[in-house]
Design a protein around this motif. Sequence first.
Motif, PDB file in Angstrom:
ATOM      1  N   CYS A 229     -28.364   6.829   4.245  1.00 51.67           N
ATOM      2  CA  CYS A 229     -28.274   5.763   5.251  1.00 51.67           C
ATOM      3  C   CYS A 229     -28.184   6.351   6.663  1.00 51.67           C
ATOM      4  O   CYS A 229     -28.817   5.849   7.603  1.00 51.67           O
ATOM      5  N   ASN A 230     -27.410   7.418   6.816  1.00 49.78           N
ATOM      6  CA  ASN A 230     -27.296   8.060   8.128  1.00 49.78           C
ATOM      7  C   ASN A 230     -28.624   8.653   8.574  1.00 49.78           C
ATOM      8  O   ASN A 230     -29.009   8.535   9.741  1.00 49.78           O
ATOM      9  N   ILE A 231     -29.332   9.300   7.649  1.00 47.22           N
ATOM     10  CA  ILE A 231     -30.623   9.896   7.994  1.00 47.22           C
ATOM     11  C   ILE A 231     -31.647   8.801   8.286  1.00 47.22           C
ATOM     12  O   ILE A 231     -32.479   8.941   9.185  1.00 47.22           O
ATOM     13  N   ALA A 232     -31.590   7.704   7.535  1.00 49.25           N
ATOM     14  CA  ALA A 232     -32.519   6.596   7.762  1.00 49.25           C
ATOM     15  C   ALA A 232     -32.365   6.023   9.161  1.00 49.25           C
ATOM     16  O   ALA A 232     -33.345   5.596   9.790  1.00 49.25           O
ATOM     17  N   ARG A 233     -31.146   6.002   9.671  1.00 52.10           N
ATOM     18  CA  ARG A 233     -30.900   5.471  11.017  1.00 52.10           C
ATOM     19  C   ARG A 233     -31.161   6.503  12.114  1.00 52.10           C
ATOM     20  O   ARG A 233     -31.158   6.155  13.289  1.00 52.10           O
ATOM     21  N   SER A 234     -31.327   7.772  11.748  1.00 52.83           N
ATOM     22  CA  SER A 234     -31.324   8.836  12.749  1.00 52.83           C
ATOM     23  C   SER A 234     -32.703   9.056  13.346  1.00 52.83           C
ATOM     24  O   SER A 234     -33.691   8.444  12.946  1.00 52.83           O
ATOM     25  N   SER A 235     -32.761   9.967  14.311  1.00 53.84           N
ATOM     26  CA  SER A 235     -34.034  10.343  14.926  1.00 53.84           C
ATOM     27  C   SER A 235     -34.607  11.584  14.272  1.00 53.84           C
ATOM     28  O   SER A 235     -35.470  12.261  14.835  1.00 53.84           O
ATOM     29  N   ASP A 236     -34.124  11.890  13.086  1.00 58.26           N
ATOM     30  CA  ASP A 236     -34.619  13.029  12.315  1.00 58.26           C
ATOM     31  C   ASP A 236     -36.113  12.847  12.035  1.00 58.26           C
ATOM     32  O   ASP A 236     -36.592  11.742  11.792  1.00 58.26           O
ATOM     33  N   ASP A 237     -36.884  13.948  12.060  1.00 57.06           N
ATOM     34  CA  ASP A 237     -38.317  13.874  11.765  1.00 57.06           C
ATOM     35  C   ASP A 237     -38.583  13.346  10.364  1.00 57.06           C
ATOM     36  O   ASP A 237     -39.677  12.861  10.075  1.00 57.06           O
ATOM     37  N   TRP A 238     -37.585  13.471   9.499  1.00 55.60           N
ATOM     38  CA  TRP A 238     -37.766  13.068   8.103  1.00 55.60           C
ATOM     39  C   TRP A 238     -37.073  11.739   7.815  1.00 55.60           C
ATOM     40  O   TRP A 238     -36.771  11.410   6.674  1.00 55.60           O
ATOM     41  N   GLN A 239     -36.871  10.938   8.867  1.00 55.08           N
ATOM     42  CA  GLN A 239     -36.246   9.626   8.732  1.00 55.08           C
ATOM     43  C   GLN A 239     -36.955   8.769   7.687  1.00 55.08           C
ATOM     44  O   GLN A 239     -36.313   8.100   6.876  1.00 55.08           O
ATOM     45  N   TYR A 240     -38.288   8.813   7.714  1.00 57.46           N
ATOM     46  CA  TYR A 240     -39.048   7.959   6.795  1.00 57.46           C
ATOM     47  C   TYR A 240     -38.753   8.287   5.336  1.00 57.46           C
ATOM     48  O   TYR A 240     -38.818   7.414   4.462  1.00 57.46           O
ATOM     49  N   MET A 241     -38.440   9.556   5.046  1.00 58.71           N
ATOM     50  CA  MET A 241     -38.140   9.938   3.664  1.00 58.71           C
ATOM     51  C   MET A 241     -36.860   9.273   3.183  1.00 58.71           C
ATOM     52  O   MET A 241     -36.777   8.813   2.030  1.00 58.71           O
ATOM     53  N   ALA A 242     -35.858   9.217   4.047  1.00 63.51           N
ATOM     54  CA  ALA A 242     -34.609   8.554   3.674  1.00 63.51           C
ATOM     55  C   ALA A 242     -34.834   7.061   3.467  1.00 63.51           C
ATOM     56  O   ALA A 242     -34.277   6.456   2.532  1.00 63.51           O
ATOM     57  N   ILE A 243     -35.652   6.454   4.324  1.00 63.39           N
ATOM     58  CA  ILE A 243     -35.960   5.026   4.174  1.00 63.39           C
ATOM     59  C   ILE A 243     -36.672   4.782   2.845  1.00 63.39           C
ATOM     60  O   ILE A 243     -36.346   3.839   2.110  1.00 63.39           O
ATOM     61  N   ASP A 244     -37.639   5.626   2.530  1.00 61.01           N
ATOM     62  CA  ASP A 244     -38.336   5.505   1.234  1.00 61.01           C
ATOM     63  C   ASP A 244     -37.347   5.556   0.075  1.00 61.01           C
ATOM     64  O   ASP A 244     -37.413   4.744  -0.862  1.00 61.01           O
TER      65      ASP A 244
END
Length: 623
Positions: A294-309
């Motif tokens: 959830c934190n990565i999904a909300r973040s500006s990390d380049d791999w945000q989309y992976m957490a959302i998936d």
Amino acid sequence: MDKIPSDCPYPGCFFCVMKEGNPSKRRTSILKFFRELPAQDDDGQVLPVSGLWNTAMAHPNDPEFINLGIFECMTALIWKGLKNRLWLSHDQNIYIPYYAAHIIGSYSMNVEEFAERAVHAGVIPPLVELLRGRLTWVEQRVAVRALGHLATYSSTFPAVASHGEVLELAIQLASSSLEIVYSHFYQFVDRRISYHCDLLTRGMGGVEMESRKAEEWASQLQCWSLQLINCFAFKPEFLFDICKPEFLVKLPAMWGGLVNENSPAGIGLLHTICQHKLGRGPVANCPGVIEALCNIARSSDDWQYMAIDCLLWLLEDQSTSNKVIDKAAPALTDLAEISALGDHKRLGDIIVNVLQERCQAQGTARNYISSRTKEQIDELLSSRQRIKWEKNMPKEDLQIKQAAALVVKLEGNSLFSSGDISGAASKYSEALALCPMKSKKERLVLYSNRAQCYLLLQQPLAAISDATRALCLHNPPNRHAKSLWRRAQAYDMLGLVKESLLDAILFINECSQSNDPDLSLRHNKVPDYAERLVKKQMHAAWLFREAAIKHGGIPTEDGSGDVYGPEADDSEWETASESDVENGGQEADDNEENDDIRKDMYDKSTTKDLVRGYNILLMEDAT
């Protein structure tokens, strides 16, 4: 080998062979060289091997050496280093197994046919021995790299997997690589092995460069181990061995660091695991992993989309949805207005559809959704219904609603500047209810302003939620500087170091490209408040931090160990201020002043005192 020119002191010199102008003679000489090199005990063998390493790095798709037996030669050299320690310790032969494994990895990383030739040449068994740690971590690094490339291809993966210990060794290495490099190299400068130092810096740097490169190589050792595991994770039969709770909980923290930002690292492996039903179950049973996603999904990390998936797949799976929905839904509702993320188009619509399906699920599944989660999803669905209604409204009515929202927003700004932060937040909420859904720029500002209120009210979770919503409304997503800064501070309040660091760095990047005079970098200088936060978080996110604490590190007053260079200046709280209030009798839109506020003042002063005394006027208009 053919006789070489008299001016070369080395009989059979590889470099002279490479200069041979006759193609047939050159081919014959190279073939002979590769066959004879492993049996030779002459000094200077490292020179041609290092030359081959350079060639492999520069031209990994060139088949010439592949056809002449380079894989067989490198395999024999690794075995020789493993079995003949006397030879290994002679001259500079200690470098040869490293170069040989690196050459194998370079030539097998792009062309499947080359990888097949490597397997046929018998490269895997000696690479596995290096992976076991028969030499040092430096050779483990290039061995896991080569095995990862070989495991990428369907034709060569079975040969790698047939060595049953490879997966277990890769998991162990991914988990312990940072500690291995710290304790075996970084920690004690005077005990560093000289050939490690030479390989790290190519003889061009001192202790500081060695340390920097050691961080980079440690990160690569971990990320390449994860890449190898990832090849196994695509095969369901290996998921049971991978998805052990003690390993899964470590994956979100394996992020490659700033020195290896191009690797998806731990989140990449989780992304692969969650694609299969056998992987989703163990992930859903690890609350810490879901929270991290959830934190990565909300973040500006380049791999945000992976957490959302991952979150979407877990919600779509009926066997895992009930376990994760209360954690996943708040994060996903914050992201529901994001239009696209990289190649992911209409991502917001996908999020809404998945949440709606889960909420409308019949039977016992619905009972697992908490009332708070149900409220958030219903609010999201209502906002989507508003979009449909507004499409049928007369243009004049929408203009009236937008004007009313502006009036309420200005009331909120006034309350904020007078110190009534809670009242200002309420006004921004009221304005959001009035503002047309298609007025994205205006709604972005309202969310961002309300996020600042929540910051001052010491409600970091609410601030993160609103800042994330503002960033989703921005075009392109995740690039609104003021919202990035506010979320960076909110993450800092919660101790989410990596997320705070990434937002702070992006904030600086956006400032460097901004035409806004309040945000653009003056004299190309990074704002002091941003520089301090970045330094603080880089200390806290230091790659070797946990290893250094475990192995002593640098003691602090409380004995917990401050392990990254000089002490970080954590005594100040930084913020950037923006104002809509009167400035010298004139209304100033987006006026920004940068002030430093001591962290402990949050305890010693009221919010009203802070706003009045330090002029933290952080509101902005949509201009």
